[in-house]
Design an enzyme around this catalytic site. Sequence first.
Site, PDB file in Angstrom:
ATOM      1  CD  GLU A   1      12.973   0.627  10.233  1.00  0.00           C
ATOM      2  OE1 GLU A   1      13.463   1.747  10.645  1.00  0.00           O
ATOM      3  OE2 GLU A   1      13.820  -0.388  10.156  1.00  0.00           O
TER       4      GLU A   1
ATOM      5  CB  CYS B   1      12.505   8.472   9.751  1.00  0.00           C
ATOM      6  SG  CYS B   1      13.752   7.784   8.762  1.00  0.00           S
TER       7      CYS B   1
ATOM      8  CE  LYS C   1      -1.921   2.651   2.845  1.00  0.00           C
ATOM      9  NZ  LYS C   1      -1.808   3.976   2.006  1.00  0.00           N
TER      10      LYS C   1
ATOM     11  CD  GLU D   1       9.096  12.097  13.053  1.00  0.00           C
ATOM     12  OE1 GLU D   1       7.899  11.500  12.827  1.00  0.00           O
ATOM     13  OE2 GLU D   1      10.042  11.375  12.438  1.00  0.00           O
TER      14      GLU D   1
END
Length: 513
Positions: free
Chosen positions: A256, A292, A182, A394
């Site tokens: 992750e 990231c 996806k 973040e």
Amino acid sequence: MGTTAQRSDVVGRLDLRMLVGGARRGSQEAMPTYDPSTGEVIAEVPVASAVAVADAVEAAATAQPAWARTPVKQRAAALQDLAGAIREHADDLALLDAVNSGNPLPVMRQEVDIALSVIDYWAAMVHSLHGRTLPLDPDNHHYTLHEPYGVVGRIVPFNHPLLFAINMAASPLITGNAVVMKPAHQTPLSALLIAQLAQQTLPAGLLNVVPGGADTGDALVTHPAVKRIAFTGSLAVGLEVQARAATAAVKHVTLELGGKNALIACPDADLDAVVDGAVKGMNLTLCMGQSCGSTSRVFVHERLHDDFCGRLAQRLSALRVGPAYDAGIDMGPLVSAPQRDRVLDFIGRGRADGAALVTGGADLDGLDVPEGGYYVRPTMFADVDPSMSIARDEIFGPVVSVFRWSDYDRLVRQVNDVEYGLTASIWSHDVDLVRSLSRAVQAGYVWINDSATHYWGTPFGGYKNSGVGREESLDELYSYLQTKTVHDIATTTGADALARTLGAGAAAGPGGA
Ligand code: NAD
């Protein structure tokens, strides 16, 4: 670079339908996809329903056993056929990503080459996988086999669309699995071109591409026949994926996730090199800080702090922001309006909390950019307190916070006092300091006098809430294989076995004696 005609042509030529069991399929529901450089809708992409996902899983389960019996050399050759098709369509793939993600076009062209080299890495590494023999007793044979899971579900984020689609399909495939992928709901276009190339080069059903958002992803995560899920994305969704997977079956889920990564400049660090490393570490010219691994918290020793801040501000304000496909730009827009608004909200909170906005911010004055695009200038805060949200959460955008440090123990406490632990970057030539810091930081991937670079073949992944599992290495290939231990118990002696064989040969007729 990508002219208006080239951009509409590359999107216009694309088959926007999903790929299920080797055939293209439309859907009742569709989602708009955007060009973040202008904010315009460029296509309506089908949304895969739960039924379409279930069909994709079934097709994958049907195709997988023959693929698992195919020797790795032939699997690698099939992936090289896909790589050849990708090479032929490299310019289209790069342009689709620039148009759909906002990442600068030349960088996306480089990502096609990286993706191709990753296929080579996997094809080489797969030959190094091995099981074990276990010397428990002299007459019996105990050994392990590594066997594919079957159907792997891969859920992909928006920041490296084509690189992730290729790389994240190739690793489960080369180990004998079939894949249902996806792509990110914001950036499905390059994955749909890869679907077309896979349709032409791979056996039907091996790679299925199901665009959509949370519901499509959830249908994949909760499908009982998908035992192995690999998710790359945010912490919030990662936690949901883990919980939802557990409602359906016992699954091997790897995550992750995000980062709030530290760059540490020690008093002996070379100032020019650290400033370069801080700019590079933010991945600004690659994906506008939406990475990231970005080193968004920079801890600078007080001896260097003020000079560092001046130089970094200069470098950031010199970066040219513009449409992703225009020549001469360093940074494009962020991926979407919600992502831009989220980043601007953090910038507002940083100011309200009392951090010093040194450069950047919400203001776009002086930028020659289309009005509807999702642009944010590279932004730097100083005088940041570790309790502020810009220091803890973040942001996933072009925002860097600089901290002053002087005391070693306090530095280590502050560096580790976030829930994430993905990367860290340490700048010093003092061996003892480097050795001590590299052990003290709670992070899964640590650079010494460098930042941002990924070294394929070495394990990449996070500590703490940055994830579970390791990728980009043999660890990733093993993670798509489950271990079977075989106990092959000797039931007869060698002499008896020889006699039986000779007997069988005699019974077989002429030539057997
Ligand atoms: P996201 O979590 O919003 O979405 C990731 C993917 O999950 C998308 O495909 C999305 O459509 C899908 N999704 C959303 N809700 C879902 C649900 N309920 N069930 C199943 N799937 C669902 O992340 P994003 O905004 O695309 O990407 C940014 C995040 O990804 C950042 O946190 C970043 O740090 C992280 N990231 C991590 C790595 C890594 O290797 N550690 C690499 C790239 C990005």
